[in-house]
Each structure stands twice: as C-alpha cells, then as structure tokens.
Motif scaffolding. Structure first.
Motif, PDB file in Angstrom:
ATOM      1  N   GLY A 172     122.398  31.267 115.008  1.00 26.44           N
ATOM      2  CA  GLY A 172     122.040  32.628 115.376  1.00 26.44           C
ATOM      3  C   GLY A 172     123.291  33.481 115.499  1.00 26.44           C
ATOM      4  O   GLY A 172     124.412  32.978 115.422  1.00 26.44           O
ATOM      5  N   PRO A 173     123.119  34.767 115.711  1.00 26.35           N
ATOM      6  CA  PRO A 173     124.277  35.655 115.856  1.00 26.35           C
ATOM      7  C   PRO A 173     125.061  35.321 117.120  1.00 26.35           C
ATOM      8  O   PRO A 173     124.490  35.161 118.191  1.00 26.35           O
ATOM      9  N   ALA A 174     126.348  35.199 116.985  1.00 31.77           N
ATOM     10  CA  ALA A 174     127.207  34.859 118.127  1.00 31.77           C
ATOM     11  C   ALA A 174     127.558  36.117 118.925  1.00 31.77           C
ATOM     12  O   ALA A 174     127.707  37.200 118.381  1.00 31.77           O
ATOM     13  N   HIS A 175     127.689  35.915 120.229  1.00 31.68           N
ATOM     14  CA  HIS A 175     128.191  36.979 121.108  1.00 31.68           C
ATOM     15  C   HIS A 175     129.462  36.484 121.762  1.00 31.68           C
ATOM     16  O   HIS A 175     129.445  35.405 122.373  1.00 31.68           O
ATOM     17  N   LEU A 226     121.070  40.213 121.245  1.00 29.13           N
ATOM     18  CA  LEU A 226     120.709  39.624 119.951  1.00 29.13           C
ATOM     19  C   LEU A 226     120.965  38.122 119.948  1.00 29.13           C
ATOM     20  O   LEU A 226     120.159  37.350 119.419  1.00 29.13           O
ATOM     21  N   ALA A 227     122.070  37.692 120.546  1.00 26.30           N
ATOM     22  CA  ALA A 227     122.359  36.260 120.635  1.00 26.30           C
ATOM     23  C   ALA A 227     121.277  35.543 121.445  1.00 26.30           C
ATOM     24  O   ALA A 227     120.888  34.418 121.117  1.00 26.30           O
ATOM     25  N   GLU A 228     120.778  36.199 122.475  1.00 25.25           N
ATOM     26  CA  GLU A 228     119.716  35.604 123.293  1.00 25.25           C
ATOM     27  C   GLU A 228     118.374  35.621 122.566  1.00 25.25           C
ATOM     28  O   GLU A 228     117.596  34.674 122.667  1.00 25.25           O
ATOM     29  N   ARG A 229     118.092  36.665 121.831  1.00 27.65           N
ATOM     30  CA  ARG A 229     116.817  36.802 121.115  1.00 27.65           C
ATOM     31  C   ARG A 229     116.741  35.861 119.912  1.00 27.65           C
ATOM     32  O   ARG A 229     115.660  35.386 119.558  1.00 27.65           O
ATOM     33  N   TYR A 230     117.895  35.589 119.281  1.00 27.72           N
ATOM     34  CA  TYR A 230     117.938  34.768 118.071  1.00 27.72           C
ATOM     35  C   TYR A 230     118.865  33.570 118.288  1.00 27.72           C
ATOM     36  O   TYR A 230     119.954  33.507 117.731  1.00 27.72           O
ATOM     37  N   GLY A 253     119.590  27.194 116.160  1.00 30.50           N
ATOM     38  CA  GLY A 253     118.605  26.116 116.113  1.00 30.50           C
ATOM     39  C   GLY A 253     117.190  26.613 115.871  1.00 30.50           C
ATOM     40  O   GLY A 253     116.406  25.949 115.219  1.00 30.50           O
ATOM     41  N   GLU A 254     116.872  27.787 116.420  1.00 27.08           N
ATOM     42  CA  GLU A 254     115.535  28.367 116.237  1.00 27.08           C
ATOM     43  C   GLU A 254     115.548  29.534 115.264  1.00 27.08           C
ATOM     44  O   GLU A 254     114.504  30.056 114.899  1.00 27.08           O
ATOM     45  N   ARG A 306     111.815  29.920 114.185  1.00 27.97           N
ATOM     46  CA  ARG A 306     110.811  30.857 114.699  1.00 27.97           C
ATOM     47  C   ARG A 306     111.104  32.291 114.276  1.00 27.97           C
ATOM     48  O   ARG A 306     110.267  33.166 114.433  1.00 27.97           O
ATOM     49  N   ALA A 307     112.323  32.542 113.757  1.00 29.93           N
ATOM     50  CA  ALA A 307     112.687  33.897 113.327  1.00 29.93           C
ATOM     51  C   ALA A 307     113.713  33.815 112.196  1.00 29.93           C
ATOM     52  O   ALA A 307     114.437  32.831 112.072  1.00 29.93           O
TER      53      ALA A 307
END
Length: 178
Positions: free
Chosen positions: A77-80, A87-91, A94-95, A132-133
């Motif tokens: 996912g996108p790193a913060h 965005l890091a939390e939403r994506y 692994g998912e 999931r996304a």
C-alpha cells in the motif's frame, strides 16, 4: 491497430521493461532515477517476478517483439510518508493491490494498450482473492495520465488541494469488479 502481445514478463523481458521504465521517468516525469521511488525499476525480478502476489506485464510489438508497454501490481500500500497518513491507513499493505509502472512508449500510445494492461492487472488482483482494494497514484503533469485514470476509477485524494505544500500527486481507487 497493431496486434500487440500482452503477457506476464519473463526474465528475458526485463531489460526491455527496465529501459522503457527508465526512459519514462527521465522523459515524462523529468525526475530521472530516484532510488527511494524507483528501486523496483532497477530490479524488477525481485519486485514483481519473485513475490507470488506481484506481477509485471509487458506488451510486445509484433513487428520486432520489443517491449513497448509495462504495467505492474504489488501488494504494498502507499507508504506514509510521503503519502498522507489516511491513505496509508485506508490502503494497507497485504490487502491493497497497488498499480505501478503503467507506461507506454510514445509511438505506441492512444492504441488501448494501457487500458488492456490495467484490465489484466485487475483480473490478476481479483483472482488473488486477498486484495480488497486497488490503489494507484499519478503525476497529473504527465500528459493524459490524470484523464486516463479518472476514466477508470475515482479520486480519493488530490494533493493539489492540500494547503500544506504537498506535492501534486493524485491518488485513485480503481474498482476490481469491472
């Protein structure tokens, strides 16, 4: 229209894929190679061929079998930072299937290659069963990039609207079910 061949990259395709990706970051992005952003370009085998939930697709010109387009997917996912924390939390990794390196050589653009490659990546993500996304980000300064991605998904964050001086990146979610 050319009858391009689209397939998962093999080790024999990696030099052509790497050359196309490097040409793109120098010509279209104007950044050149930046290690913290582009390490996967230098070692695409480790980034996309070795991990089972990752893939790198190539489109080959039927005339000379040259790599004329690439598209990749990985489970990071996108790193913060540098991306916004939400965005890091939403994506999460692994998912989230993150689309990367959807690049087409200029002489082969406007022929549906990028769309075909993205459709193949979405099918790969759906077949995996664990995503999931589908997420990606793009530089809207690259001609045609923002319009292309808007035709496929929805904007989830536009950094041009930030007041904190963030970059101009636009973040998208693409539906897996198309």
């Amino acid at each position: 229209m050319h009858d391009y061949s689209i397939r998962a990259a093999s080790p024999d395709d990696l030099d052509g894929a790497r050359a196309l990706m490097l040409d793109t970051v120098y010509r279209d992005f104007g950044t050149g190679y930046v290690p913290r952003w582009h390490a996967d370009i230098i070692d695409p085998a480790a980034a996309y061929l070795a991990p089972p939930r990752h893939t790198l697709l190539v489109a080959l010109d039927p005339g000379d079998n040259a790599v004329v387009a690439t598209a990749a997917l990985d489970s990071r996912g996108p790193a913060h930072p540098p991306n916004p924390r939400r965005l890091a939390e939403r994506y999460p990794s692994g998912e989230t299937a993150q689309l990367r390196r959807v690049y087409v050589r200029p002489a082969h653009r406007r022929r549906g290659l990028a769309r075909r490659l993205v459709e193949e990546l979405l099918a790969f993500a759906a077949a995996d069963g664990g995503y999931r996304a589908v997420y990606l980000h793009t530089d809207p300064e690259v001609p045609g990039a923002e319009g292309f991605w808007r035709s496929l998904g929805k904007v989830v964050h536009d950094e041009r609207e930030d007041t904190d001086g963030a970059g101009g990146v636009v973040h998208f979610e693409i539906p897996m079910e198309r």
